[in-house]
Design a protein around this motif. Structure first.
Motif, mmCIF file in Angstrom:
data_model
loop_
_atom_site.group_PDB
_atom_site.id
_atom_site.type_symbol
_atom_site.label_atom_id
_atom_site.label_comp_id
_atom_site.label_asym_id
_atom_site.label_seq_id
_atom_site.Cartn_x
_atom_site.Cartn_y
_atom_site.Cartn_z
ATOM 1 N N ALA A 1 -3.784 -13.938 1.149
ATOM 2 C CA ALA A 1 -2.690 -13.499 0.195
ATOM 3 C C ALA A 1 -1.974 -12.238 0.878
ATOM 4 O O ALA A 1 -0.611 -12.024 1.061
ATOM 5 C CB ALA A 1 -2.936 -13.409 -1.201
ATOM 6 N N THR A 2 -2.599 -11.233 1.028
ATOM 7 C CA THR A 2 -2.364 -10.094 1.739
ATOM 8 C C THR A 2 -1.685 -10.100 3.018
ATOM 9 O O THR A 2 -0.514 -9.446 3.371
ATOM 10 C CB THR A 2 -3.318 -9.054 1.690
ATOM 11 O OG1 THR A 2 -3.863 -8.906 0.474
ATOM 12 C CG2 THR A 2 -2.833 -7.547 2.405
ATOM 13 N N ALA A 3 -2.237 -10.958 3.908
ATOM 14 C CA ALA A 3 -1.626 -11.178 5.203
ATOM 15 C C ALA A 3 -0.466 -11.893 5.411
ATOM 16 O O ALA A 3 0.507 -11.343 6.055
ATOM 17 C CB ALA A 3 -2.859 -11.951 6.271
ATOM 18 N N ILE A 4 -0.416 -13.038 4.540
ATOM 19 C CA ILE A 4 0.915 -13.796 4.507
ATOM 20 C C ILE A 4 2.145 -12.882 3.902
ATOM 21 O O ILE A 4 3.269 -12.840 4.315
ATOM 22 C CB ILE A 4 0.797 -15.144 3.697
ATOM 23 C CG1 ILE A 4 -0.289 -16.013 4.345
ATOM 24 C CG2 ILE A 4 2.036 -15.789 3.397
ATOM 25 C CD1 ILE A 4 -0.796 -17.129 3.497
ATOM 26 N N GLY A 5 1.696 -12.049 3.032
ATOM 27 C CA GLY A 5 2.622 -11.248 2.310
ATOM 28 C C GLY A 5 3.448 -10.412 3.300
ATOM 29 O O GLY A 5 4.327 -9.821 3.411
ATOM 30 N N LEU A 6 2.346 -9.623 4.018
ATOM 31 C CA LEU A 6 2.656 -8.583 4.986
ATOM 32 C C LEU A 6 3.805 -9.329 6.171
ATOM 33 O O LEU A 6 4.701 -8.568 6.534
ATOM 34 C CB LEU A 6 1.394 -7.812 5.550
ATOM 35 C CG LEU A 6 0.773 -6.729 4.897
ATOM 36 C CD1 LEU A 6 -0.634 -6.282 5.596
ATOM 37 C CD2 LEU A 6 1.677 -5.972 4.022
ATOM 38 N N SER A 7 3.098 -10.654 6.579
ATOM 39 C CA SER A 7 3.954 -11.253 7.514
ATOM 40 C C SER A 7 5.264 -11.437 7.017
ATOM 41 O O SER A 7 6.307 -11.498 7.657
ATOM 42 C CB SER A 7 3.089 -12.558 7.990
ATOM 43 O OG SER A 7 2.129 -12.122 8.489
ATOM 44 N N LEU A 8 5.495 -12.039 5.876
ATOM 45 C CA LEU A 8 6.996 -12.243 5.142
ATOM 46 C C LEU A 8 7.571 -11.026 4.929
ATOM 47 O O LEU A 8 8.795 -11.123 4.998
ATOM 48 C CB LEU A 8 6.500 -13.090 3.872
ATOM 49 C CG LEU A 8 6.200 -14.477 3.920
ATOM 50 C CD1 LEU A 8 6.121 -15.041 2.776
ATOM 51 C CD2 LEU A 8 6.859 -15.379 4.796
ATOM 52 N N SER A 9 6.941 -9.943 4.836
ATOM 53 C CA SER A 9 7.505 -8.668 4.632
ATOM 54 C C SER A 9 8.071 -8.122 5.837
ATOM 55 O O SER A 9 9.456 -7.490 5.957
ATOM 56 C CB SER A 9 6.740 -7.764 3.871
ATOM 57 O OG SER A 9 6.726 -8.311 2.460
ATOM 58 N N GLY A 10 7.368 -8.254 6.700
ATOM 59 C CA GLY A 10 7.653 -7.252 8.054
ATOM 60 C C GLY A 10 8.313 -8.094 9.210
ATOM 61 O O GLY A 10 9.257 -8.215 9.858
#
Length: 356
Positions: free
Chosen positions: A62-71
């Motif tokens: 979840a953290t990796a996907i969230g960072l990818s969608l954010s940046g």
């Protein structure tokens, strides 16, 4: 009556479990309990470990996907977000990946079910791994766009748990089987002295005191076998002494101590049997012999010479008895003798009496 009671006692004991079986059941049960407890603890520990790994995997995903969608990708673009989520989901390591906006509406997502897991259904129901979920925020600058919810796929965890459980059960069964085989061999070796003691006890019941137990085992059983051997020796000496005593008493009771002929009591008992026998067609002839003036002979020549005279007469009577089958002689008094010839007519008896 004693044999009958003993036989009944043995028949009642046939259904009683043996000591070896009891020890095998108890020790085997304890070993099985220990192995089951160890397998259960190992299963629970590995299950907890896999649950923790799933939880960490969901949180990291979840953290990796969230960072990818954010940046790296603009989270406001549904097509780009869906492409990212599809790429992550196709790895097969997630049960669901969902991206929702601030209003709770799904922007992009993929879900699947627990299928095609190479694990029996009953094992999955037994393990019952929790569905580990993780969440992460999707932001752009200072704006919050939504959040990502990720649920890890427990299929690989079920498969790993199944393999580990099978190995634990197989190892426990192998160790338990080898342990029981070793225990059976050890008990058979330890019980050999007891079987030898049982055989020795039966031999003692039949008055066979020569059997010994030479098998060595534990210190306690060695002490038992030593005590049984000592008891066999003591009983052997005791019965040997009693046999000699009985033989001596029988000889004293049935033989005259000086002449060696049958005593009066023994002679009369045998004579009664011969006379009352129904198989004899003619009872026979009885010689009664009395030495005249034996008392004066004893006084004139002494007791020793008188005893030698009685012995010589007894030797003559024994020679006569040996020459006539089934006849027997006895000493009735100090100077009185008797000879009985069974199945002999009166005329033959007179002739043989003169010869004697």
């Amino acid at each position: 009556m004693a044999w009958t009671q003993n036989d009944r006692h043995i028949s009642r004991q046939r259904g009683v479990i043996t000591l070896r079986s009891l020890l095998l059941l108890f020790t085997g049960g304890m070993l099985l309990l220990v192995l089951v407890a160890a397998a259960s603890v190992s299963f629970d520990r590995f299950r907890d470990y896999m649950s923790g790994q799933l939880q960490g995997h969901a949180r990291d995903g979840a953290t990796a996907i969230g960072l990818s969608l954010s940046g790296a990708i603009d989270g406001r673009d549904p097509v780009a977000s869906s492409s990212l989520i599809d790429a992550v989901f196709d790895s097969g390591r997630y049960l669901s990946v969902v991206y929702v906006n601030n209003q709770g509406e799904e922007v992009a997502g993929r879900e699947t079910s627990l299928r095609e897991v190479d694990v029996p259904d009953w094992f999955m129901a037994l393990a019952d791994l929790p569905l580990s979920a993780g969440e992460a925020e999707v932001v752009r600058g200072w704006s919050r766009l939504g959040k990502v919810r990720v649920v890890s796929h427990p299929g690989r965890a079920y498969e790993d748990l199944w393999v580990v459980t099978v190995r634990i059960v197989a190892g426990s069964a192998l160790i338990g089987g080898l342990g029981l085989i070793g225990l059976f061999w050890m008990m058979a070796r330890l019980m050999r002295p007891l079987r030898a003691v049982e055989t020795q006890a039966k031999a003692l019941g039949k008055r066979d005191f020569r059997r010994r137990v030479d098998i060595t085992s534990t210190r306690e059983l060695n002490q038992v076998t030593h005590a049984m051997n000592q008891m066999a020796d003591d009983l052997g000496r005791l019965f040997e002494g009693q046999a000699k005593l009985i033989q001596h008493l029988r000889k004293v009771n049935n033989e005259d101590s000086l002449t060696g002929l049958a005593s009066r009591r023994a002679f009369e008992q045998r004579l009664k049997v011969e006379v009352e026998s129904e198989e004899r067609s003619a009872p026979g002839v009885l010689f009664l012999i009395q030495l005249e003036e034996f008392a004066q002979y004893n006084q004139s020549y002494g007791r020793d010479e008188a005893d030698r005279l009685l012995v010589r007469i007894a030797e003559a009577l024994n020679g006569f008895v040996r020459a006539h089958s089934d006849s027997f002689a006895g000493c009735m008094t100090g100077a009185g003798f008797a000879v009985f010839l069974p199945s002999v007519s009166r005329a033959d008896g007179v002739i043989w009496c003169r010869q004697l």
